[in-house]
Structure formats: C-alpha cells, structure tokens
Design a protein around this motif. Sequence first.
Motif, PDB file in Angstrom:
ATOM      1  N   VAL A 180       0.844  -1.185   0.000  1.00 12.85           N
ATOM      2  CA  VAL A 180       0.000   0.000   0.000  1.00 12.85           C
ATOM      3  C   VAL A 180       0.880   1.236   0.000  1.00 12.85           C
ATOM      4  O   VAL A 180       1.811   1.343   0.797  1.00 12.85           O
ATOM      5  CB  VAL A 180      -0.938   0.025   1.238  1.00 12.85           C
ATOM      6  CG1 VAL A 180      -1.824   1.275   1.208  1.00 12.85           C
ATOM      7  CG2 VAL A 180      -1.790  -1.237   1.291  1.00 12.85           C
ATOM      8  N   VAL A 181       0.592   2.177  -0.915  1.00 15.04           N
ATOM      9  CA  VAL A 181       1.276   3.458  -0.931  1.00 15.04           C
ATOM     10  C   VAL A 181       0.206   4.542  -0.796  1.00 15.04           C
ATOM     11  O   VAL A 181      -0.792   4.543  -1.519  1.00 15.04           O
ATOM     12  CB  VAL A 181       2.099   3.647  -2.227  1.00 15.04           C
ATOM     13  CG1 VAL A 181       1.236   3.489  -3.461  1.00 15.04           C
ATOM     14  CG2 VAL A 181       2.768   5.016  -2.227  1.00 15.04           C
ATOM     15  N   VAL A 182       0.401   5.452   0.175  1.00 13.32           N
ATOM     16  CA  VAL A 182      -0.544   6.537   0.450  1.00 13.32           C
ATOM     17  C   VAL A 182       0.086   7.823  -0.057  1.00 13.32           C
ATOM     18  O   VAL A 182       1.129   8.251   0.439  1.00 13.32           O
ATOM     19  CB  VAL A 182      -0.866   6.648   1.956  1.00 13.32           C
ATOM     20  CG1 VAL A 182      -1.826   7.814   2.201  1.00 13.32           C
ATOM     21  CG2 VAL A 182      -1.468   5.348   2.460  1.00 13.32           C
ATOM     22  N   ILE A 183      -0.570   8.437  -1.056  1.00 13.70           N
ATOM     23  CA  ILE A 183      -0.104   9.704  -1.636  1.00 13.70           C
ATOM     24  C   ILE A 183      -1.018  10.794  -1.115  1.00 13.70           C
ATOM     25  O   ILE A 183      -2.219  10.795  -1.405  1.00 13.70           O
ATOM     26  CB  ILE A 183      -0.124   9.648  -3.165  1.00 13.70           C
ATOM     27  CG1 ILE A 183       0.761   8.487  -3.660  1.00 13.70           C
ATOM     28  CG2 ILE A 183       0.318  10.963  -3.764  1.00 13.70           C
ATOM     29  CD1 ILE A 183       0.710   8.288  -5.155  1.00 13.70           C
ATOM     30  N   SER A 184      -0.457  11.715  -0.330  1.00 11.15           N
ATOM     31  CA  SER A 184      -1.275  12.753   0.306  1.00 11.15           C
ATOM     32  C   SER A 184      -0.896  14.114  -0.219  1.00 11.15           C
ATOM     33  O   SER A 184       0.216  14.338  -0.688  1.00 11.15           O
ATOM     34  CB  SER A 184      -1.105  12.710   1.830  1.00 11.15           C
ATOM     35  OG  SER A 184       0.222  13.089   2.188  1.00 11.15           O
ATOM     36  N   GLY A 185      -1.863  15.031  -0.134  1.00 11.58           N
ATOM     37  CA  GLY A 185      -1.640  16.408  -0.567  1.00 11.58           C
ATOM     38  C   GLY A 185      -2.897  17.206  -0.377  1.00 11.58           C
ATOM     39  O   GLY A 185      -3.991  16.665  -0.208  1.00 11.58           O
TER      40      GLY A 185
END
Length: 870
Positions: free
Chosen positions: A26-31
Amino acid sequence: MKLHRLVLTNFRGVAHRDIEFPDSGVVVISGANEIGKSSMIEALDLLLTVKDRSTKKEVKSVKPTHADVGAEVLAEISTGPYRFVYRKRFHKRAETELTLLAPTRAQLTGDEAHDRVLAILSETVDTALWEAQRVLQSSATAPVDLSGCDALSRALDVAAGSSDGAAGDADPLLVDRIEAEYLTYFTATGRPTGAWAAATARLRAAYDEVARSAAAVADVEQAVLRHAALTTQLAAATERVEATEERVSAARQAAAAVAELTRERDTARVLADAATATHTASSAAVNERRRLRAAIDERSRSAAELIAVAAESAQTHAAAQQAAEAAEAAAEQARAVADAAAVAVDAARTDLAHLVARDEADRITSQLVKLDVARAELAEIDRELFGNTMSDALMAEIEVAARAVQRAADQAELASARVELVALADTRVQVGERTVELRAGQDWTAVLGTPTDIELPGVLRARVVPGADAAETHAALTAAGEVLADAVRRAGVQSVEEARAKDARRRDLQSAQHRLQATVAALTGDETVDQLRARHAELIAGQPDIAGNTETARAALMTARAAHRVATERADAQRASAAAAVTACHEAAVTAGVLREKLGTAQAELQAATERLATERRAATDDQLALAAEADAEKVARSGAEVIRLDAELAAAQPETVAAELDAATRVLREAVREREATATALTELTATLKLYGTQGRKGTLDAAHTEREHAHGEYLRIERRARAAQTLRTVLLRHRESARRRYVEPFRGEIERLGRIVFGADFEVDIGTDLTIRSRTLDGRTVGYESLSGGAKEQIGIVARLACASLVAKEDTVPVVIDDALGFTDPDRLTRMSAVFDSVGGDGQVIVLTCSPDRYAGIADARLIELTA
C-alpha cells in the motif's frame, strides 16, 4: 500490471511531479485539495488510450493555462513479460516515445509506439478489471461492476474447482457452434434474422399479394354493378332536363311583361324628376335674389364698423413700440451686471482650487510618512521569516512522527516486561548500565523492552528477557523516535515543543506580514509609492502663496455664485420683459394690418354685390322670377300623378314573384343539365375502365398469389422448426451455464465476507448476484439492499470488494487498486478496522491511495507515505 513510476510535466495545474511506486503493498499519496491527485489517474488514462495529436475535450481540458507549452506524461509499467517506459506530449509539439526494457529492448515513436502499447495491454491486461479496480470521488458509493472481468472469472473457476463435466463447462467449440446456429435465425436481442426473417417476410408478402389480387377482382365486379346504375341514372336525368326547359319558357314570358311595365314607369319618373329640377331652380333663383339684397345691407353696416376699429388699432401699435424700446435698454444694463458677477465667480473658484491642492499635498505627506514606517516594519518581518526554516509540511511531518512515537510507546509499554523492586533495607541495584539507589521500604518500577541484567553487587544477578512482541514494539519505538529526531533536526530545533513554538512564531510573523501588507495596500490604493511621490511633487510645484483656508474660500465662492445667480435672474427677467414688449408691439402691428385688410375686403365685396344685383335685374325682374316658379310647380304635380298610376299597375303584376320563379327554374335547369353531363362522363370513363380490366387478367393473378402463399407457408414451417430448435438448445445451455456461474460466485462471496468481517463484525454476510454485483448486506440478522445502505457503508463494501478481487486474481492478472480520497464518510473506529483490511490483503499487488487526509490511513502498518507539494 504494475505501475513503477509516473511523471507529470505541465499537466493542468501541475508544473512537474515525479513519483516512484513500490512494486507491492500500500502506498498513500497525500496532498492538499486541488494539488493534482486525481489528475494523476487522468494523466495515466490519457497516456494509455489517447493519441498525442488528439483534439478531444478531455485532452484540451488538461492544457496548462499559465504557459504556452504542451502537457507531458511519462510512466514506467510492467505487465506480463513486458516492462516499458512510455512518454507522450500533448498539445504543442506533440510526440510519443516508447522504450521497451523487457523481454527485449526496443525504441518506438509516434503512432507505431501508441499501437504497440495498445497491443501489449490488450494481450496482457484485463481492461475491464483495470477500470473496475478504482474508487473515484465521483463514484465512491456506486456498486462494483466486475461482470466483464475475465481475470476474475478465471480465478473463480479455479477456486470453485469446476471439473464435473456439467453443462456450464461445455466444450467452448460446441457453445460457439450453438451460438452461431442461433444467430443464423435470431439477432443478439432475440429478433428474427437471416433465413428465418426472409421466410417470415416472404409469407407476409404472399398474404399481402393475395389480399391485393382479391381486392383487384372485387374492383372489377364493383365496376360492372356501377355501370348498370349509371345507365339508369342517365335516362332519369334526361327526362328531368326536358320538363325543366318548359318551366323556364313560361317564366321568361311573364318576366318580359313585367319588364315592359317597368320601362314605362321609369320613363314617367324621368319626366317627373325633370319637372321637379326645373321647379327647384326657379325657386332657388327667387330665394337667391332675396339673399343678395339682404347681403348688401349687411356689408354696408360691417364696413362702417371696421373703419372705427382700424383707427383705434393704429394708436395701440404706436404705444407698444415705445414700451419695447425702453425694455431693451433695461435688459442690456442687467446683462452687463451679470457678466461682472460671472468674472467674480471664476476668480473665487481658482482660489479654492489652489487651497484644495495645498490640503491634498499635506495629506499625501502624512500618507508617505506612514508608508515608510509600515514598509520598514514589513522588511524586518520578511528578514525574520526568511531565517525561520519551519513550514506547514515540516510541522505536519513532526506532528505525525510525534503521534507515531506516542503510539509506539503505548504499544511498547503494553508488550514490554514490567519489573517492580521493593527494598527491604538500604541497598544499591545495578539495572543494565544504570545504578539505582533504594532506601528501606522504597519501591522502584521499570518497563523493559530489551534483555536487561539486574544485579545486587556481590549477592545476586538476574536477567529479564522480554517476549518477541516486546522486542518488535521496542524496535518500532526506536525507529519512530529516529524519524521524529530526524524531522526535529531538519527543523533546526531540539524538541517537539520548541518546534511548535517556532511554528507559532512563524504563524505570528505571517499574520503580522499580512496585516502590514494590507496596510501598505490600503495606503497606496491603486497607486504605487513612486506615483504618490510624483503626485505630491506635482501638487506643491508652482503653488501660489494664498492666505486663508478652504472653508473661507468655499464661503467666498458660494457668495460670488449667489450674487451671480441674482444678477443672472434679474437679467433674465429684464430679457423676458423686453421680449414680451417686442411681442406685444408685433401683435399690435399685425392686428392693425389685419383690420386694414378686412376693411378693404369688406368694401370690395359690398361694391361687387351691388354690381351683381344690378346685372341680374336687367336680365329678369323680381316679379318675373316669381311667376316662373308658380308655372313650374303645376308641371311637377301633373308628372307625379302619372308616376303613381304606373307604380300601381307594376305592383299588380308582382315582379318579385315573377323574377323568383325565373331564377328558380333556371337554377333547376342548370343542375339537371350538370347532373346529366356528369352521369354521361362517368359512364364513358367506367366503360373504358371495364375494357382495360378485361385485358389485365386479374383472376389469373389471384390464382397465382394463392399458389405462392401455399409455397411460402410450407417454407416458413420448415425454417420455423429449425429456428425454434436452435433457440431451445441455446436457452437450455444458457440456463446450465448460469447455474455454473452461481457455483463459482461462492469463492468471491467468501473472500468478501472474510475481509468484511474485519470491518463489520463476525455476523457480516453479503448476497452476490451471478453478475458478481453485491445485492444486499446482512448484519445483526437484518438484511438491507445495497442501494439502501448509507454512503459510508457503500464506500467501505466497495473497497472490500476490490481488495477481495485483488487477492483472488492470479499474480499475472493483477492490476493496481486505485482509491481516490475515499473513506470520507467513515467513523474513526471503522477507519482503524479498514486499515486492518489493507494490512491483511498484502500479496504482490499494488494498492495506491490518493488522499488529502493521510490520518485516515495512519493505521496501515506497512503503508508507504508520499506527500505531494505544490
């Protein structure tokens, strides 16, 4: 299919972004919102499906607005045996580049590269699965559609172990042959086609031809009957015409007699009218002679009156002329006074303008002083802000790291060994590298996460070894501490509290900076500082030395304006008086002239009337005119009596009745003749039609149509038996295949329930349709349809279904699961459980989460966090 890298350049609002994805997990890309998270999905779709020269609105919408450049997308992807780097630039200088890294290296460009990528994806990727494994913002609560995913179907077939030779596993060639045979007679929607449709159309055409031929034969029989009826109708019409002609002849004789009487009566009326006109003329001559005598008397009296009135009007005109000259002189004097008052107003206005300019220069001087102070303070704040290395992103990273340390510390405390020592006498204890002094009766407690020696020097040595969980949690705590220490070190502080104080100072400075910027903007307005200084210099340049202030100048201006207004009003009044006097003079002159003309006209008319009376009396005296009028009256009486006698004779002949009878008889004759001619024409045309019918052979055509109908019906029955047989065989096969589908739905339902019970509890159940859609959920013994669930429950079940699909499909068929800003409707407890679902899936697949709230996914233990910045 796996996504290893994605690069966006000048794509909508993203100037440049380069992200590398882990091969699994799982990769969480936040912004922040509108930073371009959803644009990454859109960019990947455009890269894989649309040519670089496309003019579709989807391509136009991603063109950057801040620069005249083309949007670029680059991705590194592996799928099946292939691994490649694929790049496209849209809009300006469009281009496509493909670099194949495996199984053999190659480079392609343009449409050749585009077509090659499409071929690779068609060969190795289940595109329906790729579309279904997405949770987008616009459709987060929509049901998952996995019905067209071949990869999932193959995985479910394997999981169901279908090998009993049921109809659902029939030979694909047999299925294809049955389907081909069915499509010979029916379309995909069940409508007749091919030979079946042709046989149906032929039978329908044969029935139509029989009906048309029978109608043609019936037309012949109807025409024969109508010919006989028309022959009888023509004979009757001829008899009616002969009888009506006799009636018309009698009516015409009676009309001729009435016409003779009418002519005699009209002649008598003409003579009577002539006598009446002559009598009227003689009477008018007598009356005119009397009127002329009376007019002469009246004009004599009017002429005498006009002579007196004309003399009085001349005197009035002379007096009005003198008054007009006096009013013109007074008006000229008032105009001179008003002009002098206007000059005084202009002088007062000029003085006021100079004083206002002086006040404006003083105001700008004060404004410039305030601006210099505010700009100096703003420069000082800018310098301090430049030296403050803290940022919102770094502070957020420190807070996240601090929370992670706290969580790790709590978990380590729960899992670590707890040691409690009670001193029976004063003693010294060595705990690891630490020496502890204890007095009698004092207790000491410690939590140990690593193997530690406890020693009473010269008496006892004990070793405390925590369990494996304690070691793991202690390692996690150490790692979290290192992450926190690194973040604090990059912030240039020694502790979290110091970082918070430094961030608070930064926010205070930013607030003061915004306040001072607003002050500078308010003081400058729409002008710059240089423009204000230039305007100040312009205002003070050439300023005359004027005593007093603006209030005194305004009062002087108002006084001058009032004097000017009074003088102007007086001048206007004098001009009006002069104009009125001139008008009165002109009116008196006009009146005198009119009276003079009237007097001349009256005298001329009196002379003309007198001369006319003398001329007419020479032609006929008044007595002669009276005798002629009496003789004409006797002629009028005699001619009137003759007209009355003839009117009586004409009335006795009843002219209206005679005329009505003639009109009626003529109309009946016209109708009878028209009916006879129409009947004769119709009979002629019908005779010709019967001759034509006799040459067409309509009875033979009807017999041939009956024969064709029999042949078409036989062919229809033969093809119908074959079509119905193919339809029945296909229906039975599809029914058995549907039964087999229901059997392999079970593995999918089991996986969804396994993952769903982590979130909803042990009694969680779902009902799955044969098209692999979720129809209802059962919880606590209550079943609720999918559409009736809350938005949060739909979103959670949708994610669970996609993760279940990802865990079932074969390794070579897996595609990334993309979740765009989901779980916004989920409460904190369910968020923790959803994190456990993500942890439980694992495997070789990729799960890409795009979010503006990374705390939602903080519970995923193995997740990798990537933070986007503008």
